[in-house]
Scaffold this active site. Structure first.
Site, PDB file in Angstrom:
ATOM      1  N   GLY A  81     -37.579  24.720  -4.731  1.00  0.00           N
ATOM      2  CA  GLY A  81     -36.278  24.793  -4.190  1.00  0.00           C
ATOM      3  C   GLY A  81     -35.657  23.497  -3.636  1.00  0.00           C
ATOM      4  N   ASP A  82     -36.547  23.175  -2.702  1.00  0.00           N
ATOM      5  CA  ASP A  82     -35.922  21.830  -2.091  1.00  0.00           C
ATOM      6  C   ASP A  82     -35.863  20.727  -2.886  1.00  0.00           C
ATOM      7  OD1 ASP A  82     -36.110  23.583   0.351  1.00  0.00           O
ATOM      8  OD2 ASP A  82     -38.053  22.745   1.152  1.00  0.00           O
ATOM      9  N   ARG A 142     -32.989  33.535  -7.189  1.00  0.00           N
ATOM     10  CA  ARG A 142     -33.878  33.490  -5.965  1.00  0.00           C
ATOM     11  C   ARG A 142     -33.568  31.975  -5.321  1.00  0.00           C
ATOM     12  NH1 ARG A 142     -39.935  32.095  -8.216  1.00  0.00           N
ATOM     13  NH2 ARG A 142     -39.839  30.012  -7.529  1.00  0.00           N
ATOM     14  N   GLY A 143     -33.659  31.978  -4.006  1.00  0.00           N
ATOM     15  CA  GLY A 143     -33.689  30.974  -3.457  1.00  0.00           C
ATOM     16  C   GLY A 143     -32.200  30.266  -3.379  1.00  0.00           C
ATOM     17  N   GLU A 144     -32.081  29.052  -3.181  1.00  0.00           N
ATOM     18  CA  GLU A 144     -30.661  28.301  -2.772  1.00  0.00           C
ATOM     19  C   GLU A 144     -29.999  27.603  -4.197  1.00  0.00           C
ATOM     20  OE1 GLU A 144     -28.908  24.679  -0.415  1.00  0.00           O
ATOM     21  OE2 GLU A 144     -30.322  25.988   0.682  1.00  0.00           O
ATOM     22  N   ASP A 145     -30.926  26.764  -4.613  1.00  0.00           N
ATOM     23  CA  ASP A 145     -30.381  26.211  -5.926  1.00  0.00           C
ATOM     24  C   ASP A 145     -29.865  27.383  -7.172  1.00  0.00           C
ATOM     25  OD1 ASP A 145     -30.069  23.539  -7.545  1.00  0.00           O
ATOM     26  OD2 ASP A 145     -31.175  24.676  -8.820  1.00  0.00           O
ATOM     27  N   SER A 146     -30.675  28.175  -7.429  1.00  0.00           N
ATOM     28  CA  SER A 146     -30.405  29.017  -8.549  1.00  0.00           C
ATOM     29  C   SER A 146     -29.215  29.738  -7.976  1.00  0.00           C
ATOM     30  CB  SER A 146     -31.576  29.827  -9.096  1.00  0.00           C
ATOM     31  OG  SER A 146     -31.955  30.596  -7.852  1.00  0.00           O
ATOM     32  N   ASN A 202     -42.120  26.681  -4.050  1.00  0.00           N
ATOM     33  CA  ASN A 202     -41.205  26.957  -5.192  1.00  0.00           C
ATOM     34  C   ASN A 202     -40.257  26.124  -5.838  1.00  0.00           C
ATOM     35  OD1 ASN A 202     -42.552  29.485  -4.878  1.00  0.00           O
ATOM     36  ND2 ASN A 202     -41.108  30.072  -3.484  1.00  0.00           N
ATOM     37  N   GLN A 262     -33.212  20.973 -15.421  1.00  0.00           N
ATOM     38  CA  GLN A 262     -32.276  21.683 -14.825  1.00  0.00           C
ATOM     39  C   GLN A 262     -31.079  22.196 -15.739  1.00  0.00           C
ATOM     40  OE1 GLN A 262     -31.609  19.131 -11.222  1.00  0.00           O
ATOM     41  NE2 GLN A 262     -32.670  20.539 -10.006  1.00  0.00           N
ATOM     42  N   TYR A 281     -39.217  36.315  -6.830  1.00  0.00           N
ATOM     43  CA  TYR A 281     -40.587  36.167  -6.096  1.00  0.00           C
ATOM     44  C   TYR A 281     -41.435  37.284  -6.571  1.00  0.00           C
ATOM     45  CZ  TYR A 281     -37.789  32.946  -3.181  1.00  0.00           C
ATOM     46  OH  TYR A 281     -37.226  32.037  -2.621  1.00  0.00           O
TER      47      TYR A 281
END
Length: 377
Positions: A28-29, A278-282, A26, A262, A199
């Site tokens: 994110g990393d 969702r996830g870390e960055d967002s 996805n 971004q 997700y």
């Protein structure tokens, strides 16, 4: 437990950073790693970003960034290039052993060792403060006898902080949310604008069913969020979704968005009344936006993400309605999701803005990691 903070000091002279990132799922990393690389470069550092899949950068960062070079996983610096001075292993991705051996060889030749940092995942759980900045002896590579430093992003002063570019607040202050909305959907001023980056939440069909009964403008991000939206609409109605970027279901207007850079994603968060992320960055970007947010945490098979979510909600000091929406949205219980009204959204906004104020009182991640490098070198 509060570990010693890096001493106040000028930004170190330009160093050569080698940042390693594997794209697991996805994007994110790579999203986090690109933001870090670009932020370091904006502060005068030189960064080589080594990744096994750079394809997402074509839309995440189409203009690239001065001072950042994207390299293919498995490669090595050329003999004429600057040696590694700071090695960052993002999210335990395991730096290729050939690169470690190369660094050891160069260090043996030049006498200059590099600093090795393991940048960990974001969490509000208590272990983050305990483990932040701890050394770990290296025992199973060409660098045996060296030290790897654990570096944890986080939400409190006893952690490494969150990514926040130096010009972020200025960009937000210049942003005109009303003009942004009208340029995309004239006449929708009275709608509730919701961004959807998710997700496949089981509660999505029920939420969309509620959205069809009042003016809502839904911005579905590409990939899994768009697919989940179309699947949820099929579940609540036999009407087939058209293969078009726009769709109308009752009073619900849906825009299926293309991939975007971004900064454009940030602007969408600033413009919406509710951000489902969702996830870390967002999550981090939604916190900086200061708008009501709901976080869908990355699901783990052993449900370890439940404790992680609850720890975040504790730190956020989330009111009961926001906690309940989170637990329903993430499948921690079977309670129905309830589309928040304007009063509830105002309460959620106050909560997020208070958390944002706490975060702004702390140094950001790039500032802290530069101070850490200055201290350890």
């Amino acid at each position: 437990m509060t570990p010693p903070r890096s001493p106040a000091s000028p930004t170190p002279a330009a160093l050569q950073w080698d940042l390693f990132c594997r794209v697991i799922d996805n994007f994110g990393d790579i999203g986090v790693c690109w933001r870090l690389a670009a932020d370091l470069a904006a502060r005068g550092q030189q960064v080589r970003l080594w990744t096994d899949d750079a394809s997402a950068l074509a839309w995440l960062a189409p203009q690239g960034c001065p001072g950042v070079q994207v390299r293919a996983w498995g490669g090595l610096p050329a003999p004429h290039e600057a040696p590694t001075q700071v090695l960052v292993e993002a999210f335990g991705c395991d730096v290729p052993p050939e690169f470690i051996a190369h660094g050891v060889h160069v260090s043996g030749t030049t006498g200059q060792k590099h600093l090795w940092i393991n940048l960990e995942y974001l969490s509000a759980e208590g272990y983050v403060e305990r483990c932040h900045r701890l050394p770990s002896p290296v025992q199973d590579s060409a660098a045996t006898g060296g030290v790897k430093w654990f570096y944890y992003p986080g939400f409190t002063p006893a952690t490494g902080g969150l990514l926040r570019e130096a010009d972020l607040l200025e960009r937000q202050a210049r942003f005109d949310a009303t003009a942004w909305r009208r340029s995309r959907h004239p006449g929708a001023d009275d709608a509730c604008w919701i961004s959807l980056f998710c997700y496949e939440p089981a509660a999505l069909p029920a939420l969309l069913a509620q959205c069809t009964r009042q003016p809502v403008r839904l911005l579905a991000t590409p990939g899994r969020a768009t697919a989940a939206t179309r699947a949820a609409l099929r579940e609540i109605s036999e009407e087939k979704s058209p293969e078009s970027p726009q769709e109308q279901r009752g009073q619900l207007s849906i825009s299926y968005l293309p991939h975007c850079p971004q900064p454009a994603f940030d602007e969408m968060l600033w413009a919406c009344d509710l951000n489902l992320v969702r996830g870390e960055d967002s999550l981090v970007r939604a916190l900086w936006a200061g708008r009501p947010l709901v976080w869908q945490i990355y699901p783990q098979h052993d449900n370890a993400h439940h404790d992680k979510l609850l720890a975040f909600l504790d730190w956020l000091q989330a009111p009961a309605s926001l906690r309940q929406f989170h637990t329903s949205w993430n499948g921690l219980d079977n309670a129905p999701v309830v589309l928040p009204d304007t009063t509830t959204l105002a309460q959620w906004a106050a909560c997020v803005q208070a958390a944002r104020t706490r975060l702004l009182a702390q140094d950001d991640l790039a500032t802290q990691i530069l101070g850490f490098v200055h201290e350890k070198r």
